[in-house]
Scaffold this motif. Structure first.
Motif, short mmCIF file in Angstrom:
data_model
loop_
_atom_site.label_atom_id
_atom_site.label_comp_id
_atom_site.label_asym_id
_atom_site.label_seq_id
_atom_site.Cartn_x
_atom_site.Cartn_y
_atom_site.Cartn_z
N VAL A 1 0.73 -1.43 0.08
CA VAL A 1 -0.03 0.09 0.09
C VAL A 1 0.80 1.27 -0.05
CG1 VAL A 1 -1.94 -0.80 0.97
CG2 VAL A 1 -0.32 -0.35 2.47
N GLY A 2 0.27 2.38 -0.53
CA GLY A 2 0.93 3.60 -0.47
C GLY A 2 1.41 4.40 -1.88
N ASN A 3 1.72 5.27 -2.03
CA ASN A 3 1.96 5.86 -3.31
C ASN A 3 3.17 6.60 -3.60
OD1 ASN A 3 -0.95 5.82 -3.99
ND2 ASN A 3 -1.27 7.42 -2.30
N CYS B 1 7.39 2.63 1.59
CA CYS B 1 7.93 1.39 1.59
C CYS B 1 8.80 1.08 2.92
CB CYS B 1 8.70 1.09 0.51
SG CYS B 1 7.60 0.71 -1.05
N THR B 2 8.37 0.98 4.07
CA THR B 2 9.05 1.08 5.28
C THR B 2 9.78 -0.44 5.65
OG1 THR B 2 6.95 0.44 6.38
CG2 THR B 2 8.05 2.65 6.31
N VAL C 1 4.85 -1.36 -4.22
CA VAL C 1 4.04 0.23 -4.71
C VAL C 1 4.79 0.58 -5.88
CG1 VAL C 1 3.77 2.60 -3.59
CG2 VAL C 1 3.98 0.51 -2.16
N PHE C 2 6.06 0.61 -6.10
CA PHE C 2 6.77 0.98 -7.54
C PHE C 2 5.99 0.36 -8.65
CE2 PHE C 2 10.30 -0.18 -10.38
CZ PHE C 2 10.44 1.20 -11.12
N ILE C 3 5.53 -0.86 -8.72
CA ILE C 3 4.96 -1.53 -9.76
C ILE C 3 3.75 -0.70 -9.66
CG2 ILE C 3 4.07 -3.61 -10.86
CD1 ILE C 3 7.26 -3.50 -10.71
#
Lengths: 243, 417
Positions: free
Chosen positions: B116-118, B123-124, B131-133
């Motif tokens: 998840v995320g934008n 990315c933790t 997320v990159f993809i």
């Protein structure tokens, strides 16, 4: 009497080796000729010259009034009239027996598919393998394959049939079924040139016998005379060894 | 006394349970070690505890290696993975490596990965940053093609897949028309739809095309054209006419001897210099022609292999029935020769698909090219691993599908007993 096959002074070389030496041969319609001789004597080469699977270098070959020459059109016309049966059957393994038989009539003689298949079925019936029509060549026995190959050649309704050692690659018990078909064909009035070692067959159907050795026709005689009273010593020796 | 006897049918009752126990124990040790980071044999000296699973497994496998035991499953096991000491060791190593490498793989791909995320900051975790993809997915599929026009690419591919899908279910006769449409009409229709410029569609220049859709477009066109050209070159190389023969040989050897990357570079950069001023051929088309001719040379040699494998009798039989050169090849020779070399053809076509990323040298970005571009974006540095794993996966899916299809075709066309 008119001649359907005429070979005049035919010579042929493989590189420097002369395989056919001054061959003269005439065949009338409906005649049956059996060619015999030791291996390497040029028998196969001779009949392969008749439909130009091999090219001759000197002399003339005239089939049914058409001379064999460089012209592809002539060659294809002659091949459509001359059926050939090979030692190794050479059926097309990717096609069913029925398609093997109907392919050339459809694409070379331009017959409609339905008519070609009808002709194919009739010829398969004639060689008694119509029940195998939808199988592939790999599923048939050697004898059945050779009969299918004969049927395939007959579908082009040829005037002449050439047989190049048709039974040499068969198991002994299958030879008879193929010879029976050939005898039947001979009695039907087909013009035939047969290269074979089956002397029983030769005695039964041949009008003339031809004995070849080292590229030459050594002896040409009526069948009975050939077996009862051979003239040359070479023929006598050959016959004494195979009979 | 009994314990040191060679394993045989007489002592099967004692040896097999002991052997299986030892083998299980060795696997359990490695498993617990890999998944829970706990050393079962920790109480032993360190070297011994390190090698213990191997020793236990080895002894265990030795004990259960009983010839003609009469137990079916045991015989199968022994025959396949435990036929001698060396094979037993190989088996152990393979299984240990699989067990050992599973946890870190699982962690990187799924357990510790970020979904998840934008942005990169989301990315933790320690694992992959998917997320990159996700963020770049659109670009990876369509390249720089304008968002508002992407429905055109979708429609083109939707039509393609629908027709291919339907053609599996219709009668043989209809199928023929479907295939004719796919080969002769659809490619040009599809290209027109994607490039636009007429019928009120906005023109999208080919430099903006990219991503997976470009991979598909280039592969499809190259496959479509390289196949017939390859067949003709193969026939040409075996022709009895010297002119045709030597032209074919020259063509094949020229293209086979040059690296694709050079060919592409020349097609895009050098070729235009030789054209008269004012003439312009689209870069994509030039690249397509280059790839097609390059692969056609390989295809020709594959097909020639098939032609040479056919017995001479097939040619003679076809000739003796009065068939001319073209009929003989179309009806008798090629159907058999091509069937023989399906594996080789599949090989060449797979290589073609996997060669498409090389078009980056002329500035066109298909899937791998777009990923290469995205990973150099300052906001997304360090995403090379995720990107190339994704590219690898996508290419693998495409190529595996092609490979399965070729195997399927081989089975279907087989007329052997």
């Amino acid at each position: 009497m008119s001649k359907i096959i005429e070979l005049k002074n035919v010579n042929k070389w493989f590189d420097k080796f002369q395989v056919l030496k001054d061959i003269n041969l005439e065949v009338a319609p409906q005649e049956k000729i059996v060619i015999c001789g030791p291996s390497g004597s040029g028998k196969s080469t001779l009949i392969r010259c008749v439909n130009r699977l091999e090219e001759h270098q000197e002399g003339n070959i005239i089939i049914d009034g058409t001379e064999l020459s460089e012209s592809t059109k002539n060659i294809e016309k002659i091949r459509a009239e001359v059926g050939m049966v090979f030692q190794q059957f050479n059926l097309f393994p990717h096609l069913s027996i029925l398609d093997n038989c109907s392919l050339a009539p459809i694409w070379v003689k331009k017959l409609p598919k339905k008519q070609a298949e009808e002709i194919a079925m009739n010829n398969l019936k004639r060689v008694q393998i119509d029940d195998q029509a939808f199988k592939f060549p790999g599923q048939l026995s050697g004898g059945q394959q050779q009969r299918a190959a004969i049927a395939r050649a007959l579908c082009m309704e040829p005037k002449i049939m050439l047989f190049d050692e048709p039974t040499s690659a068969l198991d002994p018990e299958m030879i008879k079924e193929v010879l029976d078909v050939m005898v039947d064909l001979a009695k039907g009035g087909m013009t035939m040139i047969v290269v074979t070692h089956e002397m029983g067959f030769a005695k039964e159907v041949a009008d003339y016998m031809i004995f070849m050795d080292e590229g030459k026709i050594v002896e040409r005689a009526k069948t009975k005379e050939f077996f009862d009273n051979p003239k040359s010593d070479r023929t006598k020796l050959f016959l004494s060894q195979i009979l | 006394m009994n314990l040191i006897a060679k394993p045989s049918k007489d002592n099967i009752k004692t040896y097999v349970p002991i052997g299986l126990f030892l083998v299980s124990l060795s696997f359990l040790d490695v498993f617990v070690n890999a998944f829970f980071n706990f050393n079962l044999m920790g109480f032993l000296p360190s070297q011994l505890s390190y090698f213990l699973p191997l020793i236990l497994g080895y002894i265990g496998f030795y004990l259960i290696r009983i010839e003609f035991s009469g137990v079916r499953s045991l015989d199968i096991l022994n025959k396949n993975i435990n036929s001698n000491n060396f094979n037993a060791l190989l088996t152990l190593f393979t299984i240990f490596i699989i067990i050992k490498s599973t946890p870190p793989m699982l962690d990187w791909f799924i357990l510790e990965a970020n979904f998840v995320g934008n942005s990169k900051d989301d990315c933790t975790g320690d694992g992959a940053c998917w997320v990159f993809i996700k963020v770049w997915f659109n670009r990876f599929m369509y390249g720089l093609y304008p968002d508002s026009e992407q429905w055109r690419i979708n429609t083109a591919f939707l039509i393609l897949f629908t027709i291919v899908g339907i053609s599996f279910f219709v009668s043989e006769k209809l199928k023929k028309y479907f295939i004719l449409f796919l080969v002769f009409v659809f490619p040009f229709l599809g290209i027109k739809l994607i490039s636009g410029g007429s019928f009120g569609l906005e023109y999208v220049e080919s430099a903006a095309w990219g991503g997976l859709s470009l991979t598909f477009i280039i592969s499809a066109f190259a496959i479509l054209f390289c196949f017939p050209i390859g067949v003709i070159l193969a026939l040409g190389r075996r022709s009895s006419l010297p002119a045709i023969k030597y032209i074919s040989i020259g063509f094949i050897e020229l293209w086979r001897g040059v690296p694709l990357i050079t060919v592409l570079f020349m097609s895009a950069v050098m070729f235009p210099m030789f054209l008269p001023d004012g003439t312009f051929i689209d870069k994509l088309i030039r690249v397509l022609i280059a790839i097609t001719l390059f692969e056609a040379a390989y295809m020709a040699e594959v097909v020639r292999g098939g032609l040479q494998a056919l017995p001479k009798g097939q040619y003679e039989a076809a000739k003796s029935l009065g068939m001319g050169y073209w009929r003989m090849n179309a009806l008798i020779i090629l159907p058999q020769a091509l069937k023989l070399v399906i594996p080789g053809i599949a090989n060449t076509l797979l290589a073609l698909v996997k060669d498409t990323p090389l078009i980056f040298v002329v500035g066109l970005m298909e899937l791998a090219g777009m990923i290469g571009l995205a990973k150099t974006n300052p906001k997304w540095l360090g995403m090379a691993m995720e990107g190339y794993v994704f590219a690898g996966l996508v290419f693998w899916v495409i190529c595996y599908a092609m490979s399965r299809y070729s195997q399927n075709l081989e089975r279907k066309l087989s007329t052997e007993r």
